[in-house]
Design an enzyme around this catalytic site. Structure first.
Site, short mmCIF file in Angstrom:
data_model
loop_
_atom_site.label_atom_id
_atom_site.label_comp_id
_atom_site.label_asym_id
_atom_site.label_seq_id
_atom_site.Cartn_x
_atom_site.Cartn_y
_atom_site.Cartn_z
N ASP A 141 0.03 5.67 -1.19
CA ASP A 141 -0.71 7.03 -1.66
C ASP A 141 -0.09 7.56 -2.47
OD1 ASP A 141 -3.90 6.04 -1.27
OD2 ASP A 141 -2.80 6.23 1.10
N HIS B 167 1.31 -1.07 -0.11
CA HIS B 167 0.04 0.05 0.12
C HIS B 167 0.69 1.35 0.39
CE1 HIS B 167 -3.87 1.69 0.71
NE2 HIS B 167 -3.54 2.75 1.04
N HIS C 221 -9.67 -1.31 6.64
CA HIS C 221 -10.55 -0.96 6.18
C HIS C 221 -12.26 -0.88 6.43
CE1 HIS C 221 -8.29 3.64 5.72
NE2 HIS C 221 -7.52 2.49 4.42
N HIS D 77 -13.52 2.43 2.44
CA HIS D 77 -12.47 3.37 2.71
C HIS D 77 -13.14 3.11 4.88
CE1 HIS D 77 -9.59 5.91 3.71
NE2 HIS D 77 -9.13 5.87 3.49
N ASP E 199 1.61 2.08 3.78
CA ASP E 199 0.85 2.68 3.37
C ASP E 199 1.51 4.28 4.07
OD1 ASP E 199 -1.69 4.00 3.77
OD2 ASP E 199 -1.85 4.26 6.32
N GLU F 53 -8.82 1.75 -3.35
CA GLU F 53 -8.78 2.00 -1.41
C GLU F 53 -10.45 2.16 -1.10
OE1 GLU F 53 -5.94 3.81 0.54
OE2 GLU F 53 -6.32 2.90 1.52
N HIS G 220 -2.83 -3.09 4.28
CA HIS G 220 -1.99 -2.14 5.16
C HIS G 220 -3.21 -2.38 5.86
CE1 HIS G 220 -5.28 0.18 3.17
NE2 HIS G 220 -4.52 1.99 3.90
ZN LIG Z 1 -5.67 3.40 4.38
#
Ligand SMILES: [Zn+2]
Ligand SMILES: *[C@@H]1O[C@H](CO)[C@@H](O)[C@H](O)[C@H]1NC(C)=O
Ligand SMILES: *[C@@H]1O[C@H](CO)[C@@H](O)[C@H](O)[C@H]1NC(C)=O
Ligand SMILES: *[C@@H]1O[C@H](CO)[C@@H](O)[C@H](O)[C@H]1NC(C)=O
Ligand SMILES: *[C@@H]1O[C@H](CO)[C@@H](O)[C@H](O)[C@H]1NC(C)=O
Length: 440
Positions: free
Chosen positions: A57, A55, A230, A184, A320, A157, A251
């Site tokens: 972002d 993971h 999540h 999420h 993450d 996600e 994650h």
């Molecule tokens: Zn996340």
């Protein structure tokens, strides 16, 4: 160097050697060398088994910081973020699942458009730079390693990105998406989040609805990895009981070590093990120490604990980076992964266990997901639609011929358009987008 001296002191306190200055000097030299070689060992191991991380972002930061204008930056060296090509290479990150994330506020609004734009930016990044290679299969993932490329995998996600539409899910697969987190921080009409941040689609029970099960079925059929990070524990359990393929937490960390609701309790780890799935440990300080600060030792406690409960074959890494604000001292960016492996080597993890954690476990899960896809190859694409009353979305239009009113008369027309889900509404832009990629 800090690591070396700490190691020296730690060794010294437990030693009986220090009877003469000469012995002490010898001791320090010996331990400096062994400290050095432990660091080298971590790098050596990682160059043989480079990391597949679950993971990252970066795509979100590209939107926030640069409005997705890739022409304005050089991805080799990007300031204000923890991820760029030079640091991925320094950290022996050979494959990265890049999250395609759109905020929960977009649910019931333009989540699908935003998702397509985030897929676009990941695809651009991974095709415009020679160091990257977009991969969509377990075999391509292996090939990318042999070709010394950083493999990019695309993961969505949050289930709100498909706007409760299975045709939309299929189109995301066509664009290269190979994993999706079912939620999420907001519930969807069909699955429940671990977070209570958003007050939408609240439920007392039924954490995975019939439509939610149809989404999991279709992901199994397509060969898309189900990601349970999540989701609520109830949803995770329901998926683990329903999915035909192995799943991941891309994650998430251990709830026994830090009791944050994003982490996974031991009873759920046992269910995950039955599924042959994977928990990819999140490095965000808040999930590691339940505080804003953490250290590598605490991160290693999560690995040790999960190994004790379900074994190293159930563990991966999902850093993450870019998706969270604070990371442990010594693990501030993607170049620092070797420090974590060094700590685990010092805790007597074997090279075999670490090779599994670094990449072989993920490779196994991906292959399992593809195997299930192949077993389901005679199954037709799902035509399950979510009941409109479950969606409660005023923006959701039902495609109808002009002039017709009311559901009953629509159902009698022969155009077929009324049978389309809103997936049809986005089909044209998706196809246009897809054709752009072909010419790139
Ligand atoms: Zn996340
Ligand atoms: C990255 O860019 C900064 C300036 O923005 C520079 O100081 C640094 O040396 C660069 N790093 C690499 C590895 O090129
Ligand atoms: C689930 O909740 C609904 C109301 O939200 C209720 O009518 C139903 O009986 C509940 N089902 C179970 C199995 O608890
Ligand atoms: C988590 O643990 C802390 C103490 O370690 C405790 O104060 C807190 O109530 C716990 N939270 C939950 C949700 O169990
Ligand atoms: C790491 O953090 C933990 C608390 O999370 C603390 O108890 C421990 O002493 C720290 N270790 C080091 C080496 O700083």
């Amino acid at each position: 160097m800090i690591v070396l001296s700490r190691k020296t002191i730690k060794g010294a306190s437990s030693s009986f050697w220090m009877q003469s200055l000469g012995a002490l000097v010898l001791f320090c030299v010996f331990h400096s060398i062994s400290g050095y070689s432990e660091r080298e060992r971590a790098h050596d191991l990682m160059s043989r088994y480079p990391l597949i991380d679950g993971h990252n972002d970066l795509a979100l930061q590209l939107r926030i910081l640069h409005d997705n204008r890739l022409s304005q930056i050089d991805l080799h060296n990007v300031s204000k973020v923890a991820t760029d090509i030079y640091r991925l290479q320094a950290g022996h990150v050979q494959a990265q699942m890049f999250a395609v994330y759109v905020m929960c506020g977009a649910q019931q609004k333009d989540a699908v458009r935003l998702t397509l734009e985030q897929i676009d930016v990941v695809r651009r990044m991974c095709t415009e730079y020679q160091d990257f290679e977009l991969v969509t299969s377990a075999q391509e993932l292996k090939n990318a390693e042999m070709r010394r490329k950083i493999a990019c995998l695309i993961s969505v996600e949050g289930g709100h990105s498909i706007d409760s539409s299975i045709p939309t899910l299929r189109m995301l697969y066509q664009l290269g998406v190979r994993s999706m987190a079912l939620t999420h921080t907001c519930n969807t009409p069909w699955a429940e989040s671990s977070s209570k941040l958003y007050n939408v689609f609240q439920r007392q029970n039924n954490s995975l609805t019939e439509f939610g099960k149809a989404v999991v079925d279709e992901m199994n059929r397509l060969g898309m990895i189900v990601d349970l990070s999540h989701t609520s524990w109830d949803t995770a359990l329901a998926v683990l009981k329903h999915s035909k393929a192995s799943v991941i937490f891309s994650h998430s960390s251990s709830y026994s070590i830090c009791n944050h609701s994003r982490n996974v309790p031991d009873w759920l780890l046992h269910e995950l093990k039955k599924n042959n799935g994977l928990i990819m440990v999140n490095l965000h300080s808040k999930f590691i120490s339940c505080k804003d600060e953490a250290n590598i030792s605490r991160v290693a406690d999560h690995f040790d604990h999960i190994k004790k409960v379900v074994g190293a074959e159930s563990i991966g890494v999902g850093g993450d980076f870019e998706g969270a604000v604070s990371f442990p001292k010594g693990l501030e960016d993607v170049s620092k992964y070797p420090a974590l492996i060094q700590e685990l080597l010092q805790r007597k993890w074997t090279e075999d266990e670490l090779a599994n954690v670094l990449r072989r476990n993920f490779q196994r899960v991906f292959e399992d997901v593809e195997k299930v896809r192949d077993q389901l190859s005679s199954k037709r694409p799902s035509e399950v639609q979510i009941p409109l009353e479950e969606v409660q979305n005023p923006c959701r239009l039902v495609l109808r011929p002009p002039g017709s009113t009311g559901l009953r008369s629509d159902q009698n027309t022969s155009s077929g358009a009324e049978h389309g889900s809103p997936g049809l509404l986005i089909l044209v832009p998706v196809l246009l987008l897809a054709s752009l990629f072909v010419t790139e």
